[in-house]
Design an enzyme around this catalytic site. Structure first.
Site, PDB file in Angstrom:
ATOM      1  N   ASN A 409       0.833  -1.193   0.000  1.00  0.00           N
ATOM      2  CA  ASN A 409       0.000   0.000   0.000  1.00  0.00           C
ATOM      3  C   ASN A 409       0.873   1.250   0.000  1.00  0.00           C
ATOM      4  O   ASN A 409       1.571   1.532   0.988  1.00  0.00           O
ATOM      5  CB  ASN A 409      -0.908   0.031   1.232  1.00  0.00           C
ATOM      6  CG  ASN A 409      -1.729   1.313   1.296  1.00  0.00           C
ATOM      7  OD1 ASN A 409      -2.690   1.480   0.561  1.00  0.00           O
ATOM      8  ND2 ASN A 409      -1.324   2.250   2.145  1.00  0.00           N
ATOM      9  N   GLU A 410       0.869   1.981  -1.109  1.00  0.00           N
ATOM     10  CA  GLU A 410       1.405   3.340  -1.266  1.00  0.00           C
ATOM     11  C   GLU A 410       2.928   3.450  -1.198  1.00  0.00           C
ATOM     12  O   GLU A 410       3.459   4.570  -1.242  1.00  0.00           O
ATOM     13  CB  GLU A 410       0.765   4.304  -0.262  1.00  0.00           C
ATOM     14  CG  GLU A 410      -0.730   4.466  -0.460  1.00  0.00           C
ATOM     15  CD  GLU A 410      -1.369   5.599   0.324  1.00  0.00           C
ATOM     16  OE1 GLU A 410      -2.481   6.013  -0.045  1.00  0.00           O
ATOM     17  OE2 GLU A 410      -0.747   6.069   1.311  1.00  0.00           O
TER      18      GLU A 410
END
Length: 799
Positions: A409-410
């Site tokens: 995530n990210e």
């Protein structure tokens, strides 16, 4: 046959010189809470009072006496949180440093005291950081140096409650000759035939080395067997014309029981059983005129994913029961959601989570557990990452609901945009995991499912990681800095994160902040608002549309919840109207892990915010929406059902007092899984700046509204409506509220929990024109009067 002895009873937790009763599975915080040693960290400002718990070491103990005629006894921990030393009968039998793995230790012949000693997660993380060196992070906590639920260190929606404990079941397994070590069912469908390729691995005792082993497997009435030549074998089963597993809204969730047994000449040794589903899943990432697509394809059908992000449902995940999983995921299904993204700062969830998703038709997008930080790729972390990934790929792959593995995530975005590159100065940061190790493991262990390197991710470094035209996209600038109308500024290929905050239900606030004089800036409200400038963003979001209420918390509470629902709806309606260019939206977030102001649709006590009801509307198979486009308006009829939608849409141009000043009917014929976009005739468009007119579109019980100006600039008349209270049946908690509108009543909301903490309403925000009525069904409601109901009702009123 193998025998299993659960070790759930008899545990204690050492606290100073005392020993407290301990619950296993559980954690230190819940044991201390049950013993009255600490206050409930979810209430008031208590979180700060228990911070010391996460910075201490803790020891669990039990007295284990067992007798077995088997050759081998294993001590199996399904989850240890996190850095632990295990001793049994005075001998060290192992150490661990990963919350996300299962551990097995040979304890043959041992009995006596069993102790599991946990180091502070902070100490473990700092010892690893000393080896690997420092790495950038979006939070001032060392979560990327330890394989543990990152969000237990706190997040912008969660408290910092750093846990330790035996968080999943523990047992003794007694076995002889051989046991089933792993089963990997590769399920495919081709030309109407379902195939299960079962890859088996066994472990043998010394006596079992010379034995002939046979495995049998059966599914859907088909059976096959294989003899082992070594430690591994493959069984293939074919099923003609199997009933397929489909996501909800596309077909039935057909499941089959797959049985595997292991035996030798003397008889059965071990057994394994899971449910599987026959279906195909792919990810279309084809380049086209709009960029690079990202479309899930299930059983050959292209899917617009109606998704939500999932975080751990409790900061103490051992408290989440199968019943709680079922309730929360049923709330998702009730909102017409068909995809759950398990976010990378949490955990690989319990089997009960994935079982419920299989049964409810909720596709699962599973992140590997990396979020919002640069992760070292050196030892001791690298070996843990690989072992963890192998463990969980094999554990979860039988579930047909699992449709996608995602690397992180990210973090790819963070490397490019969050000023990581210079401080890293060439050090590892996780890229080797996301673009090397993890795709290799998925290809080796679970080639039946697609893998994507990250969210967001454009597919390669040829494009910015968060380029809306390529792959997955996170839309956070709107919440952080802009009005929600800006969601309409682009058409991403797949929006895997976006959202808007609001406080939880009033009953949740009253329970979590007992005795507090509630105000947006009161101490408890601020403590239960973890986002940077969260209240400032809430207030600016309201102020763009309404006069910000001063000194009226009830009004502020309503308006912030209203704006949350409107904001998320604005994004989804726009993006759904551009299918198939945009192929999915995944709202941040479905749930909360404690009572807090957040982006969730279901608050920390399990109560529905207005956003949940709005998701049910905008994620329905059929949706009407009015979309500004250039100088005009477009009516979009979204038909995600399997049948053609032929209807007449009534368009009315209406003045603020309810007078209809123009009307027409548009014929709509939308094929299955398609969108029809029709221009609104110029004569029906409300004047852009007048603040006196709005547009209503109605068809088949669906309604779309377009107001050309902000609420604070619109000339509302004072809302007037009557309320009738009708008992239902025997009156045991069921009440119908009938509202009759005499004027325009916009975004009427009955906050049922104000009538009673257990009361729930069957609908959220509702707009009524003069002369219209609505019936709101309440359950779990005490005896109420019309005055009680009116006091719990809110609507847009600019006076």
């Amino acid at each position: 046959m193998k025998d299993v002895t659960p070790l759930a009873d008899g545990w204690s937790l050492r606290h100073g010189e005392a020993r407290l009763p301990a619950r296993v599975p559980g954690c230190v915080h819940t044991d201390l809470l049950e013993a009255g040693v600490i206050p409930d960290p979810f209430l008031g400002l208590n979180e700060a009072e228990v911070a010391w718990v996460g910075r201490r070491s803790w020891t669990y103990g039990n007295e284990v006496a067992h007798g077995s005629g088997h050759e081998r006894t294993d001590l199996v921990f399904e989850g240890l949180d996190t850095a632990a030393r295990i001793t049994f009968a005075g001998r060290e039998i192992g150490t661990t440093r990963n919350m996300h793995r299962t551990y097995r230790f040979d304890v043959t012949g041992l009995a006596g005291p069993l102790e599991v000693s946990f180091a502070s997660a902070y100490d473990e993380a700092e010892s690893v950081r000393a080896v690997t060196g420092d790495r950038p992070n979006v939070y001032p906590e060392p979560f990327q140096y330890i394989r543990k639920m990152a969000s237990s260190f706190g997040w912008d929606w969660g408290p910092a409650l750093v846990t330790a404990g035996i968080w999943r079941p523990v047992r003794l397994e007694h076995w002889s000759t051989a046991r089933i070590a792993s089963v990997r069912p590769l399920v495919t469908v081709e030309d109407g035939t379902g195939t299960v390729e079962i890859r088996l691995r066994v472990e043998r005792t010394a006596r079992g080395e010379g034995r002939t082993l046979l495995a049998r497997a059966g599914v859907a009435g088909r059976e096959a067997e294989v003899r082992f030549d070594g430690e591994e074998a493959v069984i293939r089963l074919s099923v003609a014309d199997p009933l397929l597993w489909w996501p909800r809204g596309y077909g039935d969730q057909n499941l089959y029981t797959l049985d595997v047994t292991l035996q030798d000449e003397a008889g059965p040794l071990d057994a394994w059983q899971r449910r599987i589903g026959f279906r195909t899943v792919g990810l279309d990432r084809t380049a086209d005129a709009h960029g690079t697509g990202f479309t899930l394809v299930v059983n050959g059908v292209r899917v617009f994913a109606r998704g939500v992000n999932w975080i751990p449902d409790d900061v103490f995940p051992s408290r989440v029961t199968p019943e709680r999983y079922r309730a929360r995921l049923s709330q998702a299904a009730d909102a017409n959601i068909d995809l759950i993204r398990v976010w990378g700062g949490g955990i690989y969830e319990d089997e009960a989570f994935y079982d419920a998703c299989d049964e409810l038709g909720l596709m699962v997008w599973q992140d590997f557990l990396f979020a919002c930080a640069a992760y070292p790729e050196e030892q001791p972390l690298r070996g843990e990452v690989e072992a963890e990934a192998r463990d969980n790929i094999v554990r979860l792959m039988p579930h047909p609901a699992l449709v996608l593995w995602n690397g992180n995530n990210e973090n790819l975005w963070g490397f490019r945009d969050w000023d990581w590159e210079a401080p890293l100065a060439g050090d590892s940061w996780g890229e080797g995991y996301y673009l090397g190790l993890l795709p290799r493991l998925v290809a080796e262990l679970d080639p039946t499912r697609p893998y994507t390197a990250g969210s967001p991710w454009s597919g390669s470094w040829d494009h910015h990681p968060n380029d809306p035209a390529h792959g997955t996209y996170h839309s956070w600038e709107v919440w952080n800095r802009q009005d929600y109308a800006e969601y309409r500024a682009n058409v991403p290929r797949f929006v895997s994160e976006f959202g808007w905050q609001a406080p939880p239900a009033m009953a949740t606030l009253r329970r979590a902040l007992p005795g507090e004089d509630l105000a947006p800036g009161s101490p408890g409200m601020l403590h239960h608002q973890k986002a940077e400038d969260g209240n400032g963003k809430l207030n600016r979001g309201v102020a763009r549309h309404f006069a910000l209420p001063e000194g009226d918390f009830d009004r502020w509470h309503y308006l912030t919840q209203l704006v949350q629902a409107r904001a998320v709806a604005a994004g989804i309606e726009h993006w759904r109207s551009h299918w198939p260019v945009c192929a999915g939206t995944v709202v941040w977030q479905l749930n909360d892990c404690w009572p807090v102001s957040s982006w969730a649709a279901v608050d920390g006590d399990g109560r529905l915010k207005p956003l949940h009801h709005e998701l049910r509307r905008v994620y329905a198979d059929r949706l009407l929406t009015l979309q500004p486009e250039g100088e005009g308006l477009v009516l979009a009829a979204v038909n995600q059902s399997a049948r053609e939608w032929r209807t007449e849409v009534s368009l009315r141009r209406v003045e603020a007092d309810g007078t209809v000043v123009g009307r027409t009917v548009l014929e709509v014929a939308a094929r299955a899984r398609s969108v029809v976009r029709l221009p609104v005739p110029g004569a029906l468009r409300p004047a852009g700046e007048s603040g006196k007119e709005f547009l209503v579109a109605d068809a088949d019980g669906l309604r779309a509204l377009h107001f050309p100006v902000a609420d604070k600039d619109f000339g509302y008349v004072r809302p007037e409506f009557d309320i009738e209270v009708e008992a239902v049946g025997d009156g045991e908690g069921k009440v119908d509220i009938v509202v009759n509108a005499h004027t325009l009543v916009r975004d009427l909301l009955l906050q049922a929990d104000r009538l009673g903490p257990s009361a729930v309403a069957d609908r959220g925000l509702t707009t009524l024109l003069p002369g219209e009525r609505v019936r709101i069904c309440l359950d779990g409601c005490p005896a109420v009067t019309g005055a009680d109901v009116r006091a719990a009702m809110f609507c847009v009123d600019t006076e």
